[in-house]
Enzyme design. Structure first.
Site, PDB file in Angstrom:
ATOM      1  N   GLU A 111      19.952  48.605 -15.574  1.00 47.92           N
ATOM      2  CA  GLU A 111      19.841  49.717 -16.538  1.00 47.92           C
ATOM      3  C   GLU A 111      21.228  50.257 -16.893  1.00 47.92           C
ATOM      4  O   GLU A 111      21.500  50.579 -18.053  1.00 47.92           O
ATOM      5  CB  GLU A 111      18.965  50.832 -15.946  1.00 47.92           C
ATOM      6  CG  GLU A 111      17.504  50.425 -15.821  1.00 47.92           C
ATOM      7  CD  GLU A 111      16.631  51.513 -15.228  1.00 47.92           C
ATOM      8  OE1 GLU A 111      16.905  51.939 -14.082  1.00 47.92           O
ATOM      9  OE2 GLU A 111      15.701  51.966 -15.911  1.00 47.92           O
ATOM     10  N   GLU A 131      10.882  46.661  -9.487  1.00 43.94           N
ATOM     11  CA  GLU A 131      10.160  47.927  -9.315  1.00 43.94           C
ATOM     12  C   GLU A 131       8.746  47.691  -8.796  1.00 43.94           C
ATOM     13  O   GLU A 131       8.248  48.432  -7.947  1.00 43.94           O
ATOM     14  CB  GLU A 131      10.110  48.696 -10.656  1.00 43.94           C
ATOM     15  CG  GLU A 131      11.391  49.434 -11.019  1.00 43.94           C
ATOM     16  CD  GLU A 131      12.498  48.540 -11.556  1.00 43.94           C
ATOM     17  OE1 GLU A 131      12.295  47.322 -11.683  1.00 43.94           O
ATOM     18  OE2 GLU A 131      13.582  49.070 -11.854  1.00 43.94           O
TER      19      GLU A 131
HETATM   20  C1  1HE Z   1      20.094  49.450  -0.226  1.00 45.70           C
HETATM   21  C2  1HE Z   1      19.674  48.972  -1.482  1.00 45.70           C
HETATM   22  C3  1HE Z   1      18.984  49.872  -2.330  1.00 45.70           C
HETATM   23  C4  1HE Z   1      20.665  47.370  -0.461  1.00 45.70           C
HETATM   24  N1  1HE Z   1      18.792  51.135  -1.897  1.00 45.70           N
HETATM   25  N2  1HE Z   1      19.872  50.713   0.158  1.00 45.70           N
HETATM   26  N3  1HE Z   1      16.555  47.646  -5.789  1.00 45.70           N
HETATM   27  C5  1HE Z   1      16.072  46.643  -5.043  1.00 45.70           C
HETATM   28  O1  1HE Z   1      14.893  46.522  -4.800  1.00 45.70           O
HETATM   29  C6  1HE Z   1      17.092  45.708  -4.438  1.00 45.70           C
HETATM   30  C7  1HE Z   1      17.181  45.893  -2.949  1.00 45.70           C
HETATM   31  N4  1HE Z   1      18.284  45.168  -2.384  1.00 45.70           N
HETATM   32  C8  1HE Z   1      18.273  43.828  -2.188  1.00 45.70           C
HETATM   33  O2  1HE Z   1      17.363  43.108  -2.568  1.00 45.70           O
HETATM   34  C9  1HE Z   1      19.453  43.254  -1.473  1.00 45.70           C
HETATM   35  O3  1HE Z   1      20.105  44.294  -0.752  1.00 45.70           O
HETATM   36  C10 1HE Z   1      20.498  42.573  -2.404  1.00 45.70           C
HETATM   37  C11 1HE Z   1      19.886  41.251  -2.932  1.00 45.70           C
HETATM   38  C12 1HE Z   1      20.899  43.454  -3.554  1.00 45.70           C
HETATM   39  C13 1HE Z   1      21.779  42.245  -1.580  1.00 45.70           C
HETATM   40  O4  1HE Z   1      21.441  41.501  -0.430  1.00 45.70           O
HETATM   41  P1  1HE Z   1      22.464  41.459   0.802  1.00 45.70           P
HETATM   42  O5  1HE Z   1      21.904  40.471   1.792  1.00 45.70           O
HETATM   43  O6  1HE Z   1      23.847  41.210   0.302  1.00 45.70           O
HETATM   44  O7  1HE Z   1      22.495  42.941   1.417  1.00 45.70           O
HETATM   45  P2  1HE Z   1      21.403  43.649   2.395  1.00 45.70           P
HETATM   46  O8  1HE Z   1      21.641  43.213   3.808  1.00 45.70           O
HETATM   47  O9  1HE Z   1      20.023  43.479   1.867  1.00 45.70           O
HETATM   48  O10 1HE Z   1      21.789  45.195   2.232  1.00 45.70           O
HETATM   49  C14 1HE Z   1      22.977  45.735   2.779  1.00 45.70           C
HETATM   50  C15 1HE Z   1      22.759  47.221   2.989  1.00 45.70           C
HETATM   51  O11 1HE Z   1      22.549  47.837   1.723  1.00 45.70           O
HETATM   52  C16 1HE Z   1      21.513  47.525   3.810  1.00 45.70           C
HETATM   53  O12 1HE Z   1      21.761  48.728   4.492  1.00 45.70           O
HETATM   54  P3  1HE Z   1      22.135  48.691   6.089  1.00 45.70           P
HETATM   55  O13 1HE Z   1      22.303  50.159   6.433  1.00 45.70           O
HETATM   56  O14 1HE Z   1      20.994  48.001   6.767  1.00 45.70           O
HETATM   57  O15 1HE Z   1      23.419  47.913   6.175  1.00 45.70           O
HETATM   58  C17 1HE Z   1      20.460  47.783   2.738  1.00 45.70           C
HETATM   59  O16 1HE Z   1      19.402  48.606   3.196  1.00 45.70           O
HETATM   60  C18 1HE Z   1      21.301  48.518   1.704  1.00 45.70           C
HETATM   61  N5  1HE Z   1      20.711  48.439   0.364  1.00 45.70           N
HETATM   62  N6  1HE Z   1      20.030  47.677  -1.606  1.00 45.70           N
HETATM   63  C19 1HE Z   1      19.225  51.520  -0.686  1.00 45.70           C
HETATM   64  N7  1HE Z   1      18.569  49.522  -3.542  1.00 45.70           N
HETATM   65  C20 1HE Z   1      16.345  54.653 -11.954  1.00 45.70           C
HETATM   66  S1  1HE Z   1      14.989  53.723 -11.546  1.00 45.70           S
HETATM   67  C21 1HE Z   1      15.586  52.132 -11.063  1.00 45.70           C
HETATM   68  C22 1HE Z   1      14.611  51.482 -10.129  1.00 45.70           C
HETATM   69  C23 1HE Z   1      15.273  50.411  -9.327  1.00 45.70           C
HETATM   70  O17 1HE Z   1      16.463  50.232  -9.342  1.00 45.70           O
HETATM   71  S2  1HE Z   1      14.213  49.419  -8.435  1.00 45.70           S
HETATM   72  C24 1HE Z   1      15.250  48.240  -7.682  1.00 45.70           C
HETATM   73  C25 1HE Z   1      15.769  48.682  -6.348  1.00 45.70           C
END
Ligand code: 1HE
Length: 257
Positions: A111, A131
């Site tokens: 976005e 989402e």
């Molecule tokens: C997060 C987030 C997040 C990572 N919010 N903390 N977005 C998503 O559904 C995508 C969610 N994220 C992922 O699928 C993956 O993290 C990635 C593919 C982007 C990257 O993978 P990777 O292996 O490099 O990283 P990771 O091990 O999954 O994440 C590293 C850290 O970032 C981990 O935290 P930690 O404390 O365990 O180290 C994750 O929890 C954190 N993290 N993504 C919070 N999104 C205005 S409305 C819009 C609506 C949306 O955007 S919906 C899509 C949300």
């Protein structure tokens, strides 16, 4: 100026806005949105073009999912409206923005990219709107801006099926205009920004402010507004000087790439 979650640098007329929360994959919290908005307002005073890019291995993992479940309905609406306000200042503010994309460009990250005017991706980029998997809905303008870029049908497919597009598929779906080798998106974005910065600010303003508004108008109104915008832009002193240069054969010729 120091802004939380953001690095801000200037190179000549170009502002480089780095999303800087790599440990959370540049997930965008409410405070992060406020920082983006602050940076955008700041750079519009000092630069001719802004570039968004991400620190770490991803552009942005979208909405910070750790915040959303604690919110009331009203807080959620206010949060979404803050994204809208910030991203509208990018899309229809004073200067054009380019985004340099790599790794995850997901949900709210897409976005954000969709609110910029030119998108460059490297081959590591991937695009998704998860989402549905998270049980939520878009709130950062995606239902309007992303649908306009890629079509409502393609956005519906991403949101319903959880499909992930690779960089090439993203280019074919019109999410990005340029595709480059891994690690080269920022360099390409700078090259494009330099070209944009060399153009007349009034022309750039008309492109970023008039063009999107005309898409919301009936054809007859759009054509009329186009004539008005052309009248202002074409008769500016800068336009006269540039037209004189062309007629006196001082302007650089157009060249295909
Ligand atoms: C997060 C987030 C997040 C990572 N919010 N903390 N977005 C998503 O559904 C995508 C969610 N994220 C992922 O699928 C993956 O993290 C990635 C593919 C982007 C990257 O993978 P990777 O292996 O490099 O990283 P990771 O091990 O999954 O994440 C590293 C850290 O970032 C981990 O935290 P930690 O404390 O365990 O180290 C994750 O929890 C954190 N993290 N993504 C919070 N999104 C205005 S409305 C819009 C609506 C949306 O955007 S919906 C899509 C949300």
């Amino acid at each position: 100026m120091s802004i939380e979650f953001i690095t801000l640098d200037y190179e000549d007329d170009i502002a480089l806005i780095g999303l800087n929360r790599p440990d959370k994959r540049n997930a965008i919290s409410d405070r992060f949105v406020a920082s983006i908005d602050k940076a955008v307002q700041e750079v519009q005073q000092h630069a001719k073009v802004g570039i968004f890019y991400g620190h770490g291995s991803h552009f942005s993992a979208g909405l910070d999912l750790s915040e959303i479940s604690h919110k009331s309905h009203f807080e959620n609406i206010q949060g979404s409206r803050a994204w809208h306000a910030a991203f509208d200042r990018i899309q229809r503010g004073g200067i054009p923005f380019v985004s340099a994309l790599h790794g995850a460009v997901v949900g709210g990250g897409l976005e954000l990219a969709a609110s910029t005017h030119v998108r460059v991706a490297d081959e590591t980029a991937f695009f998704a709107m998860p989402e549905g998997q998270r049980g939520i809905f878009v709130g950062g303008g995606g239902s309007v801006r992303i649908a306009r870029l890629m079509s409502e049908a393609r956005l519906t497919d991403l949101m319903l099926t959880g499909r992930v597009l690779n960089a090439e598929e993203g280019e074919r779906a019109n999410l990005v205009q340029y595709l480059v080798q891994p690690g080269h998106a920022l360099a390409k974005a700078k090259e494009l920004a330099a070209s944009i910065a060399s153009h007349a600010p009034m022309s750039n303003y008309a492109v970023t402010n008039v063009l999107p508004r005309i898409q919301d108008m009936a054809q007859d109104d759009g054509l009329f507004v186009e004539s008005l915008a052309a009248a202002f832009t074409d008769t500016s002193p800068e336009a006269r000087a540039r037209l004189d240069d062309f007629l006196a054969k001082r302007a650089a010729p157009l060249r295909g790439s």
